[in-house]
Design a protein around this motif. Structure first.
Motif, PDB file in Angstrom:
ATOM      1  N   GLU A 145       0.808  -1.219   0.000  1.00 38.92           N
ATOM      2  CA  GLU A 145       0.000   0.000   0.000  1.00 38.92           C
ATOM      3  C   GLU A 145       0.841   1.268   0.000  1.00 38.92           C
ATOM      4  O   GLU A 145       0.393   2.314  -0.443  1.00 38.92           O
ATOM      5  CB  GLU A 145      -0.967  -0.009   1.182  1.00 38.92           C
ATOM      6  N   ARG A 146       2.080   1.178   0.480  1.00 37.84           N
ATOM      7  CA  ARG A 146       2.965   2.340   0.537  1.00 37.84           C
ATOM      8  C   ARG A 146       4.018   2.335  -0.586  1.00 37.84           C
ATOM      9  O   ARG A 146       4.878   3.208  -0.616  1.00 37.84           O
ATOM     10  CB  ARG A 146       3.684   2.393   1.885  1.00 37.84           C
ATOM     11  N   GLY A 147       3.949   1.321  -1.466  1.00 35.47           N
ATOM     12  CA  GLY A 147       4.898   1.241  -2.567  1.00 35.47           C
ATOM     13  C   GLY A 147       6.328   0.985  -2.113  1.00 35.47           C
ATOM     14  O   GLY A 147       7.278   1.500  -2.698  1.00 35.47           O
ATOM     15  N   LEU A 148       6.484   0.156  -1.086  1.00 36.43           N
ATOM     16  CA  LEU A 148       7.799  -0.100  -0.493  1.00 36.43           C
ATOM     17  C   LEU A 148       8.314  -1.516  -0.753  1.00 36.43           C
ATOM     18  O   LEU A 148       9.256  -1.950  -0.094  1.00 36.43           O
ATOM     19  CB  LEU A 148       7.733   0.140   1.015  1.00 36.43           C
ATOM     20  N   GLU A 149       7.726  -2.217  -1.715  1.00 33.13           N
ATOM     21  CA  GLU A 149       8.082  -3.624  -1.928  1.00 33.13           C
ATOM     22  C   GLU A 149       9.573  -3.821  -2.220  1.00 33.13           C
ATOM     23  O   GLU A 149      10.139  -4.851  -1.881  1.00 33.13           O
ATOM     24  CB  GLU A 149       7.280  -4.231  -3.088  1.00 33.13           C
ATOM     25  N   ARG A 150      10.204  -2.874  -2.830  1.00 31.45           N
ATOM     26  CA  ARG A 150      11.620  -3.013  -3.209  1.00 31.45           C
ATOM     27  C   ARG A 150      12.574  -2.303  -2.241  1.00 31.45           C
ATOM     28  O   ARG A 150      13.765  -2.250  -2.478  1.00 31.45           O
ATOM     29  CB  ARG A 150      11.838  -2.477  -4.618  1.00 31.45           C
TER      30      ARG A 150
END
Length: 164
Positions: A20-25
């Motif tokens: 949801e925060r675009g922190l997968e990487r």
């Protein structure tokens, strides 16, 4: 304590937040280590065990337990990043040192040792054991910790639902 279940729940929460925060990487290990240190300090503050200058009593057991499981959340989250093999169950250690101040200092030391050598699973295991010792010294049972973790995990999901 059913660690595998708790790790699974923590993994679901972490994946949700990262997605949801675009922190997968992103590598969030440093942030999680700092968050753990902050939570340990908040826990110590609620116990007031070091406040020799004050006659104000500690917070209620419920407040202290909630702060304690905040630390459990970050410990599990750190373990998921590395990742380590997770034992199915963990037992609270037998109390060998009933001084909470010494126990808190030991946990801070264990965080530093872990942070300086993250590749050694023994450092993580020692950190987990030392943190569980604080729970034991504070008088929490395995069942209380597990129930409080489950409850706080639900709160954390609800907070995400509300854009926390």
């Amino acid at each position: 304590m059913e660690l595998q279940q708790m790790y699974k729940m923590q993994n679901e929460l972490d994946r949700r937040i990262e997605s949801e925060r675009g922190l997968e990487r992103e590598d969030l290990l440093n942030e999680k280590i700092l968050a753990l240190l902050v939570e340990i300090g908040e826990l110590a503050n609620e116990t007031r065990c070091f406040k020799f200058w004050s006659s104000k009593p500690p917070s209620t057991k419920e407040v202290i337990l909630e702060e304690y499981v905040d630390g459990i959340h970050f410990l599990l989250s750190i373990g998921l990043i590395l990742p380590y093999d997770v034992p199915e169950y963990a037992r609270l250690p037998e109390v060998t040192n009933e001084n909470p101040v010494r126990a808190f200092l030991k946990v801070y030391e264990s965080v530093t040792i872990f942070e300086n050598n993250r590749d050694d699973v023994n450092n993580y295991n020692q950190l987990m054991e030392d943190y569980l010792m604080i729970g034991r010294i504070l008088g929490f049972t395995t069942e209380e910790i597990q129930k409080a973790y489950l409850s706080k995990n639900q709160v954390n999901h609800a907070r995400q639902d509300q854009g926390y």
